[in-house]
Design a protein around this motif. Structure first.
Motif, PDB file in Angstrom:
ATOM      1  N   VAL A   1      30.027  11.847  51.962  1.00  0.00           N
ATOM      2  CA  VAL A   1      30.828  11.058  50.924  1.00  0.00           C
ATOM      3  C   VAL A   1      30.841  11.715  49.367  1.00  0.00           C
ATOM      4  CG1 VAL A   1      30.403   8.962  50.005  1.00  0.00           C
ATOM      5  CG2 VAL A   1      30.508   9.137  52.832  1.00  0.00           C
ATOM      6  N   GLY A   2      29.278  12.041  49.370  1.00  0.00           N
ATOM      7  CA  GLY A   2      28.661  12.609  48.289  1.00  0.00           C
ATOM      8  C   GLY A   2      29.878  14.152  48.012  1.00  0.00           C
ATOM      9  N   GLY A   3      30.220  15.043  49.088  1.00  0.00           N
ATOM     10  CA  GLY A   3      31.477  16.026  48.555  1.00  0.00           C
ATOM     11  C   GLY A   3      32.655  15.407  48.637  1.00  0.00           C
ATOM     12  N   CYS A   4      32.547  14.411  49.247  1.00  0.00           N
ATOM     13  CA  CYS A   4      34.123  13.882  48.638  1.00  0.00           C
ATOM     14  C   CYS A   4      34.392  13.397  47.003  1.00  0.00           C
ATOM     15  CB  CYS A   4      34.741  12.760  49.620  1.00  0.00           C
ATOM     16  SG  CYS A   4      34.638  13.213  51.130  1.00  0.00           S
TER      17      CYS A   4
ATOM     18  N   GLY B   1      36.440  13.933  41.858  1.00  0.00           N
ATOM     19  CA  GLY B   1      36.067  13.842  39.986  1.00  0.00           C
ATOM     20  C   GLY B   1      36.130  15.203  39.744  1.00  0.00           C
ATOM     21  N   LEU B   2      36.244  16.254  40.474  1.00  0.00           N
ATOM     22  CA  LEU B   2      36.361  17.474  40.081  1.00  0.00           C
ATOM     23  C   LEU B   2      37.530  17.528  39.692  1.00  0.00           C
ATOM     24  CD1 LEU B   2      36.054  20.402  39.275  1.00  0.00           C
ATOM     25  CD2 LEU B   2      36.286  21.299  42.182  1.00  0.00           C
ATOM     26  N   VAL B   3      38.514  17.487  41.000  1.00  0.00           N
ATOM     27  CA  VAL B   3      40.256  17.154  40.920  1.00  0.00           C
ATOM     28  C   VAL B   3      40.687  16.672  39.903  1.00  0.00           C
ATOM     29  CG1 VAL B   3      42.127  16.637  41.909  1.00  0.00           C
ATOM     30  CG2 VAL B   3      40.922  18.169  43.403  1.00  0.00           C
ATOM     31  N   LEU B   4      40.384  15.511  39.719  1.00  0.00           N
ATOM     32  CA  LEU B   4      40.476  14.035  38.345  1.00  0.00           C
ATOM     33  C   LEU B   4      40.986  15.123  37.380  1.00  0.00           C
ATOM     34  CD1 LEU B   4      39.240  10.745  40.043  1.00  0.00           C
ATOM     35  CD2 LEU B   4      41.900  12.066  39.607  1.00  0.00           C
TER      36      LEU B   4
END
Length: 263
Positions: A11-14, A19-22
């Motif tokens: 979940v944390g990785g997702c 967040g990085l993509v956004l």
């Protein structure tokens, strides 16, 4: 315990990946905004009345910065606001001509004849849909139910003796009353106009006299008395060209019906 740890990591990785993509998408598709837009918006009075012709003060600020509207865009703010916006935009702002609304009808209860008693909804638009276009015999006159009064955000209008009147000191020329009048009797004229014609009837003189004691009969006495040619009778009613008017008041003095009023 191991399953819980794996779930937390997944979940944390997702969340980190999303967040990085956004963040990357935000930078890639970011819309550049001119900082002057915020400054212009701050200079505007914030009434969001629509008098400028744009969707509120935000729309006006965007239009000014994009070059689609002049620095004098705000009729409510007038010259002081225009100067502030001019300074932000690096332009010299000429003082705009102050305008005010005027009701082109003087058909009060004492002058305008009634064809029947109306006891319905106090709304000019509703009343105008009735047989005869309303209770007053003049089909061009003020209905007097206050749609303009309700529309004015500055409290500049009131109904007196069955007709609307404008307090020009309180009027900000936003145009809300102009849009609210179903008979288009309210128009903006120069604030310092010396006189105005309180009639919009296009009927002939005899027909006007049958329905109103203060309507223009198109006699042309005003037209003949004006030394600057500022007033003419067209379609049966006197009209003033304020670009030519010198404010001498001769037209008001000569009007036998007293429908040209000194403002």
């Amino acid at each position: 315990m191991e399953m819980i740890l794996i779930s937390v990591l997944v979940v944390g990785g997702c969340g980190l990946l999303i967040g990085l993509v956004l963040s990357l998408a935000g930078k890639k598709f970011a819309v550049e905004t001119d900082e002057r837009e915020a400054l212009v918006r701050e200079a505007l009075p914030g009434n969001n009345c629509g008098g400028c012709g744009y969707p509120g003060c935000d729309g006006a600020a965007a239009a000014v910065v994009s070059g689609n509207a002049p620095v004098t865009v705000c009729p409510v703010g007038g010259a002081p606001v225009a100067r502030k916006i001019g300074a932000i935009m690096g332009q010299e702002a000429a003082d705009p001509v102050r305008m005010a609304a005027f009701v082109f009808c003087g058909g009060t209860c004492g002058t305008a004849r009634e064809q029947y008693a109306y006891t319905g909804v106090e709304d000019c638009r509703m009343a105008s849909l009735l047989p005869g276009g309303g209770s007053k015999s003049c089909r061009y006159g003020c209905l007097g139910y206050g749609s303009c009064v309700k529309a004015c955000p500055f409290g500049a209008l009131e109904i007196r003796e069955g007709a609307a009147f404008v307090d020009r000191e309180a009027c900000k020329a936003c145009g809300a009353c102009v849009k609210a009048c179903p008979r288009r009797l309210i128009r903006l004229i120069p604030y310092d106009a010396a006189a105005a014609v309180a009639c919009s009837s296009r009927d002939k003189g005899k027909a006007v006299m049958e329905v109103c004691g203060a309507g223009c009969i198109g006699c042309k006495k005003c037209e003949k008395s004006c030394p600057s040619g500022a007033i003419t009778v067209r379609e049966g009613v006197a009209r003033i060209d304020y670009a030519l008017c010198t404010g001498c008041g001769a037209c008001a003095e000569q009007c036998p019906r007293k429908c040209i009023v000194k403002w």
